[in-house]
Design a protein around this motif. Structure first.
Motif, short mmCIF file in Angstrom:
data_model
loop_
_atom_site.label_atom_id
_atom_site.label_comp_id
_atom_site.label_asym_id
_atom_site.label_seq_id
_atom_site.Cartn_x
_atom_site.Cartn_y
_atom_site.Cartn_z
N SER A 62 0.84 -1.19 0.00
CA SER A 62 0.00 0.00 0.00
C SER A 62 0.88 1.25 0.00
N PRO A 63 0.40 2.33 -0.63
CA PRO A 63 1.16 3.58 -0.57
C PRO A 63 1.44 4.01 0.87
N LYS A 64 0.46 3.80 1.75
CA LYS A 64 0.64 4.18 3.16
C LYS A 64 1.81 3.43 3.77
N ASP A 65 1.85 2.12 3.57
CA ASP A 65 2.95 1.31 4.14
C ASP A 65 4.28 1.69 3.51
N PHE A 67 5.24 4.62 2.21
CA PHE A 67 5.73 5.90 2.67
C PHE A 67 6.04 5.91 4.17
N GLN A 68 5.37 5.07 4.92
CA GLN A 68 5.70 4.93 6.34
C GLN A 68 7.10 4.34 6.48
N GLU A 69 7.40 3.31 5.70
CA GLU A 69 8.74 2.73 5.75
C GLU A 69 9.78 3.74 5.24
N GLU A 71 9.61 6.98 5.46
CA GLU A 71 9.78 7.97 6.53
C GLU A 71 10.70 7.42 7.62
#
Length: 83
Positions: A62-65, A67-69, A71
């Motif tokens: 997922s884009p969320k996962d 970009f979290q990684e 970050e």
């Protein structure tokens, strides 16, 4: 900005390898030659947002996962540089 872009590409390559997906596999999904995708991953050719989303979907990330990684990776780099 270029350094952050390179980090995105590095993480994308890392995710691809973790999933056992080849550059050829992704190039076929994107309708590119293997060389064309190689150039994207190396930063010679810019990755556009639509291809980025297709790649993430193909890798089941997922884009969320992602970009979290990213970050967390950037924060770790900042920490290491301040030691």
């Amino acid at each position: 900005m270029e350094k952050d872009y390179q980090k995105i590409l590095q993480l994308l390559a890392k995710k691809r390898k973790e999933k056992g997906v080849t550059q050829y596999d992704i190039s076929q999904k994107l309708g590119l030659t293997e060389s064309g995708y190689f150039k994207i991953e190396k930063g010679t050719t810019r990755l556009d947002i639509m291809r980025f989303i297709v790649i993430l979907n193909f890798l089941d990330v997922s884009p969320k996962d992602f970009f979290q990684e990213l970050e967390e990776t950037l924060a770790l780099d900042i920490y290491k540089n301040n030691l």
